[in-house]
Design a protein around this motif. Structure first.
Motif, PDB file in Angstrom:
ATOM      1  N   UNK A 171       0.847  -1.189   0.000  1.00 17.15           N
ATOM      2  CA  UNK A 171       0.000   0.000   0.000  1.00 17.15           C
ATOM      3  C   UNK A 171       0.887   1.245   0.000  1.00 17.15           C
ATOM      4  N   UNK A 172       0.473   2.241  -0.785  1.00 21.30           N
ATOM      5  CA  UNK A 172      -0.748   2.335  -1.575  1.00 21.30           C
ATOM      6  C   UNK A 172      -0.661   1.509  -2.861  1.00 21.30           C
ATOM      7  N   UNK A 173      -1.804   1.069  -3.309  1.00 18.85           N
ATOM      8  CA  UNK A 173      -1.899   0.251  -4.515  1.00 18.85           C
ATOM      9  C   UNK A 173      -3.093   0.758  -5.318  1.00 18.85           C
ATOM     10  N   UNK A 174      -2.875   1.029  -6.604  1.00 21.92           N
ATOM     11  CA  UNK A 174      -3.903   1.615  -7.461  1.00 21.92           C
ATOM     12  C   UNK A 174      -4.168   0.667  -8.623  1.00 21.92           C
ATOM     13  N   UNK A 175      -5.440   0.382  -8.878  1.00 22.73           N
ATOM     14  CA  UNK A 175      -5.809  -0.503  -9.986  1.00 22.73           C
ATOM     15  C   UNK A 175      -6.775   0.225 -10.913  1.00 22.73           C
ATOM     16  N   UNK A 176      -6.430   0.233 -12.197  1.00 28.77           N
ATOM     17  CA  UNK A 176      -7.300   0.782 -13.244  1.00 28.77           C
ATOM     18  C   UNK A 176      -7.443  -0.312 -14.295  1.00 28.77           C
ATOM     19  N   UNK A 177      -8.631  -0.910 -14.361  1.00 27.30           N
ATOM     20  CA  UNK A 177      -8.817  -2.026 -15.293  1.00 27.30           C
ATOM     21  C   UNK A 177      -7.878  -3.159 -14.930  1.00 27.30           C
ATOM     22  N   UNK A 178      -7.025  -3.547 -15.893  1.00 27.84           N
ATOM     23  CA  UNK A 178      -6.070  -4.626 -15.614  1.00 27.84           C
ATOM     24  C   UNK A 178      -4.676  -4.091 -15.273  1.00 27.84           C
ATOM     25  N   UNK A 179      -4.559  -2.787 -15.127  1.00 27.66           N
ATOM     26  CA  UNK A 179      -3.259  -2.176 -14.835  1.00 27.66           C
ATOM     27  C   UNK A 179      -3.128  -1.895 -13.333  1.00 27.66           C
ATOM     28  N   UNK A 180      -2.001  -2.307 -12.770  1.00 27.13           N
ATOM     29  CA  UNK A 180      -1.757  -2.147 -11.335  1.00 27.13           C
ATOM     30  C   UNK A 180      -0.532  -1.270 -11.117  1.00 27.13           C
ATOM     31  N   UNK A 181      -0.631  -0.414 -10.124  1.00 29.24           N
ATOM     32  CA  UNK A 181       0.446   0.519  -9.781  1.00 29.24           C
ATOM     33  C   UNK A 181       0.665   0.451  -8.271  1.00 29.24           C
ATOM     34  N   UNK A 182       1.874   0.122  -7.859  1.00 26.78           N
ATOM     35  CA  UNK A 182       2.183  -0.038  -6.440  1.00 26.78           C
ATOM     36  C   UNK A 182       3.116   1.075  -5.980  1.00 26.78           C
ATOM     37  N   UNK A 183       2.686   1.800  -4.975  1.00 31.39           N
ATOM     38  CA  UNK A 183       3.551   2.766  -4.331  1.00 31.39           C
ATOM     39  C   UNK A 183       3.259   4.199  -4.718  1.00 31.39           C
ATOM     40  N   UNK A 184       3.490   5.102  -3.761  1.00 35.00           N
ATOM     41  CA  UNK A 184       3.279   6.522  -4.025  1.00 35.00           C
ATOM     42  C   UNK A 184       4.222   7.036  -5.104  1.00 35.00           C
ATOM     43  N   UNK A 185       5.321   6.329  -5.305  1.00 36.41           N
ATOM     44  CA  UNK A 185       6.279   6.734  -6.333  1.00 36.41           C
ATOM     45  C   UNK A 185       5.874   6.252  -7.731  1.00 36.41           C
ATOM     46  N   UNK A 186       4.693   5.642  -7.848  1.00 38.37           N
ATOM     47  CA  UNK A 186       4.175   5.245  -9.164  1.00 38.37           C
ATOM     48  C   UNK A 186       2.971   6.086  -9.572  1.00 38.37           C
ATOM     49  N   UNK A 187       2.702   7.139  -8.818  1.00 39.43           N
ATOM     50  CA  UNK A 187       1.571   7.993  -9.181  1.00 39.43           C
ATOM     51  C   UNK A 187       1.791   8.683 -10.524  1.00 39.43           C
ATOM     52  N   UNK A 188       3.024   9.018 -10.840  1.00 40.09           N
ATOM     53  CA  UNK A 188       3.299   9.615 -12.153  1.00 40.09           C
ATOM     54  C   UNK A 188       2.944   8.645 -13.270  1.00 40.09           C
ATOM     55  N   UNK A 189       3.252   7.361 -13.057  1.00 34.06           N
ATOM     56  CA  UNK A 189       2.897   6.350 -14.058  1.00 34.06           C
ATOM     57  C   UNK A 189       1.383   6.221 -14.198  1.00 34.06           C
ATOM     58  N   UNK A 190       0.668   6.282 -13.075  1.00 37.47           N
ATOM     59  CA  UNK A 190      -0.789   6.237 -13.117  1.00 37.47           C
ATOM     60  C   UNK A 190      -1.333   7.420 -13.917  1.00 37.47           C
ATOM     61  N   UNK A 191      -0.773   8.593 -13.690  1.00 36.44           N
ATOM     62  CA  UNK A 191      -1.161   9.798 -14.412  1.00 36.44           C
ATOM     63  C   UNK A 191      -0.951   9.606 -15.920  1.00 36.44           C
ATOM     64  N   UNK A 192       0.228   9.113 -16.279  1.00 31.98           N
ATOM     65  CA  UNK A 192       0.523   8.891 -17.700  1.00 31.98           C
ATOM     66  C   UNK A 192      -0.404   7.851 -18.309  1.00 31.98           C
ATOM     67  N   UNK A 193      -0.701   6.796 -17.559  1.00 31.62           N
ATOM     68  CA  UNK A 193      -1.602   5.757 -18.051  1.00 31.62           C
ATOM     69  C   UNK A 193      -2.986   6.325 -18.316  1.00 31.62           C
ATOM     70  N   UNK A 194      -3.507   7.094 -17.361  1.00 36.46           N
ATOM     71  CA  UNK A 194      -4.832   7.668 -17.538  1.00 36.46           C
ATOM     72  C   UNK A 194      -4.869   8.656 -18.707  1.00 36.46           C
ATOM     73  N   UNK A 195      -3.718   9.270 -18.998  1.00 35.39           N
ATOM     74  CA  UNK A 195      -3.637  10.189 -20.133  1.00 35.39           C
ATOM     75  C   UNK A 195      -3.348   9.497 -21.459  1.00 35.39           C
ATOM     76  N   UNK A 196      -3.304   8.160 -21.437  1.00 41.23           N
ATOM     77  CA  UNK A 196      -3.086   7.406 -22.662  1.00 41.23           C
ATOM     78  C   UNK A 196      -1.650   7.439 -23.164  1.00 41.23           C
ATOM     79  N   UNK A 197      -0.698   7.796 -22.273  1.00 41.75           N
ATOM     80  CA  UNK A 197       0.694   7.898 -22.672  1.00 41.75           C
ATOM     81  C   UNK A 197       1.551   6.749 -22.176  1.00 41.75           C
ATOM     82  N   UNK A 198       0.948   5.846 -21.423  1.00 36.30           N
ATOM     83  CA  UNK A 198       1.730   4.731 -20.861  1.00 36.30           C
ATOM     84  C   UNK A 198       0.857   3.495 -20.760  1.00 36.30           C
TER      85      UNK A 198
END
Length: 198
Positions: A171-198
């Motif tokens: 924790x923290x752990x973020x799931x969007x569909x089948x994509x999983x992001x672990x850790x506060x240091x992966x929030x940038x990746x979550x942002x990019x994923x939601x923006x269709x860039x990752x």
């Protein structure tokens, strides 16, 4: 609308360090956040992890360096050895569940108030008065701390089972569909994923 399932632990320093960045990202992308507090300590042995007290000294030494470093980088006050950790994080989790069901306040602000109470304010979130103050700060009725305890306990247990089934191991752990992001240091990746860039 994208949905972010946010698995978090009320006692996690890394959830505290996430601050309000998840909420900012969700607002930016028009995404919905479903808050899923769960018992991370119970999840560790079921997902190949160990509670901090049982980890090898080298891992705890790294944690002791990394947490203050991350806090400084983020500009957040932080106490590596808070007066009330560990404590019973379940009452605060039940309050988040009750608040999410009731609506009318700011859940992101509530989760941050709870984790900040532990890691920056030397407060015991196992105490009713602390949980009530966090609810009030976030715009919720403080009496939610005393309501829906059975439902809170059931949802908290169900969130743990869902977390394990979904492959959540920290924790923290973020799931969007089948994509999983672990850790506060992966929030940038979550942002990019939601923006269709990752």
């Amino acid at each position: 609308m994208a949905r972010i399932d946010y698995f978090f632990a009320t006692l996690s320093p890394y959830c505290y360090l996430a601050g309000n960045r998840l909420e900012e990202i969700a607002e930016k992308h028009g995404a919905e956040i479903v808050y899923k507090p769960f018992d991370i300590i119970a999840a560790f042995p079921r997902t190949g992890g160990m509670p901090p007290a049982e980890r090898h000294p080298s891992r705890n030494e790294y944690r002791a360096q990394d947490l203050p470093r991350q806090a400084r980088k983020l500009g957040l006050p932080f106490n590596l050895k808070p007066a009330h950790w560990p404590t019973n994080g379940a009452p605060a989790a039940y309050a988040v569940i009750a608040a999410q069901n009731a609506g009318g306040g700011d859940l992101g602000k509530l989760t941050h108030a709870i984790t900040r109470a532990v890691w920056a304010e030397e407060k015991d979130i196992g105490h009713d008065d602390v949980v009530r103050a966090c609810l009030e700060e976030a715009g919720f009725d403080p009496d939610l701390a005393n309501s829906g305890l059975l439902q809170g306990a059931e949802t908290y247990a169900a969130n743990l089972e869902e977390a394990v089934a979904q492959g959540v191991f920290g924790a923290p752990f973020y799931i969007v569909g089948d994509q999983r992001f672990w850790g506060q240091d992966r929030l940038e990746d979550l942002d990019l994923h939601l923006g269709g860039k990752l």
